[in-house]
Design an enzyme around this catalytic site. Sequence first.
Site, PDB file in Angstrom:
ATOM      1  N   HIS A  39      -1.461   0.692  -9.615  1.00  0.00           N
ATOM      2  CA  HIS A  39      -2.128  -0.218  -8.679  1.00  0.00           C
ATOM      3  C   HIS A  39      -2.899  -1.302  -9.437  1.00  0.00           C
ATOM      4  CE1 HIS A  39      -4.067  -0.543  -4.406  1.00  0.00           C
ATOM      5  NE2 HIS A  39      -3.763  -1.735  -4.923  1.00  0.00           N
ATOM      6  N   ARG A  93       0.859  -1.175   0.000  1.00  0.00           N
ATOM      7  CA  ARG A  93       0.000   0.000   0.000  1.00  0.00           C
ATOM      8  C   ARG A  93       0.903   1.235   0.000  1.00  0.00           C
ATOM      9  NH1 ARG A  93      -3.430  -3.039  -1.283  1.00  0.00           N
ATOM     10  NH2 ARG A  93      -5.535  -3.306  -0.417  1.00  0.00           N
ATOM     11  N   GLU A 137      -2.662   8.408  -3.781  1.00  0.00           N
ATOM     12  CA  GLU A 137      -3.121   7.530  -4.855  1.00  0.00           C
ATOM     13  C   GLU A 137      -4.594   7.811  -5.141  1.00  0.00           C
ATOM     14  OE1 GLU A 137      -3.886   2.821  -5.243  1.00  0.00           O
ATOM     15  OE2 GLU A 137      -1.824   3.361  -4.666  1.00  0.00           O
TER      16      GLU A 137
END
Length: 315
Positions: free
Chosen positions: A278, A231, A259
Amino acid sequence: MTATTADVWLPYPAEEIDGLPEGLNYLFWDGEPDYPGDPADCAYYVVPYLKGSEIAVRPLASMSAVQVVQTLSAGIDHVEPGLALLHSGVRLCNAKGVHEASTAELTLALILASLRGLPGFVHGQDKEEWRSGFYPALADKSVLIVGYGSIGSAIEDRLAPFECARVARVARSARTTARGPVQTLDDLPALLPEADVVILSTPLNPSTQGLVGADFLAAMPDGALLVNVARGPVVDTKALLTELESGRLRAALDVTDPEPLPAGHPLWHAPNVLITPHVGGSTSAFEPRAKRLLAAQLTRFAAGEPVRNVVTTTG
């Protein structure tokens, strides 16, 4: 409410999932503004995939009868803000077994692309430039995997053919595996100076948020590669930028903080960084595995058997 009369909220139409048990009332909801039914009647809630925390937690406060909250992601950090809205005894399950193959594939792709200079070759192709030379290999490198759960283990499975000099493993708890010992986060200061490649595959929680800060990065040797498939907030972006801009370290990032990475952010154009948006779990392998997981979990639920992949139970 019994399991055989329970509403189940699914992010796929029920007819698209083979093997679902009979006797449950399946409702399709993938994050639309209108709910498919009364949230108070939902006993098993499958969180919409990749729709963000706001959508994931929106119905939780009204789910007074929910027994299981199931994510289709390995991480649960997008659901955790809503757990306090639930009554006690609700089981939160993750998607262990769904993302290992895809995330491990991308991890190896990021490592190999970064070490072998593939981004530079792509730019050279755009400019019709023949950029020959010698580049680092994964062979003979020392690799450190930080976060040795099912994804970390799958990554090591795929590292095996590449003749790495050493693979070290770190997780929350020390243990022994068939491939060797797993050490703890407390061992990082001794492990980092020997790691040519550091792979982050740890969940995001209070112990890992900001784990990769200035001290962590400073302990990595010159020229080392940081790979983040965990993450974004596991890494201190400012500290990473300092190391990248100095040219001392390289990075390959499938996740960032913030993000999505906004236009104009300095990380986009930092030297020696490769960024993917991602997509670690977003492959053709995801959907069939996710549907198999749901069918298996709901079969157990309908039969009154314990569901699997329970990460936490509200109390």
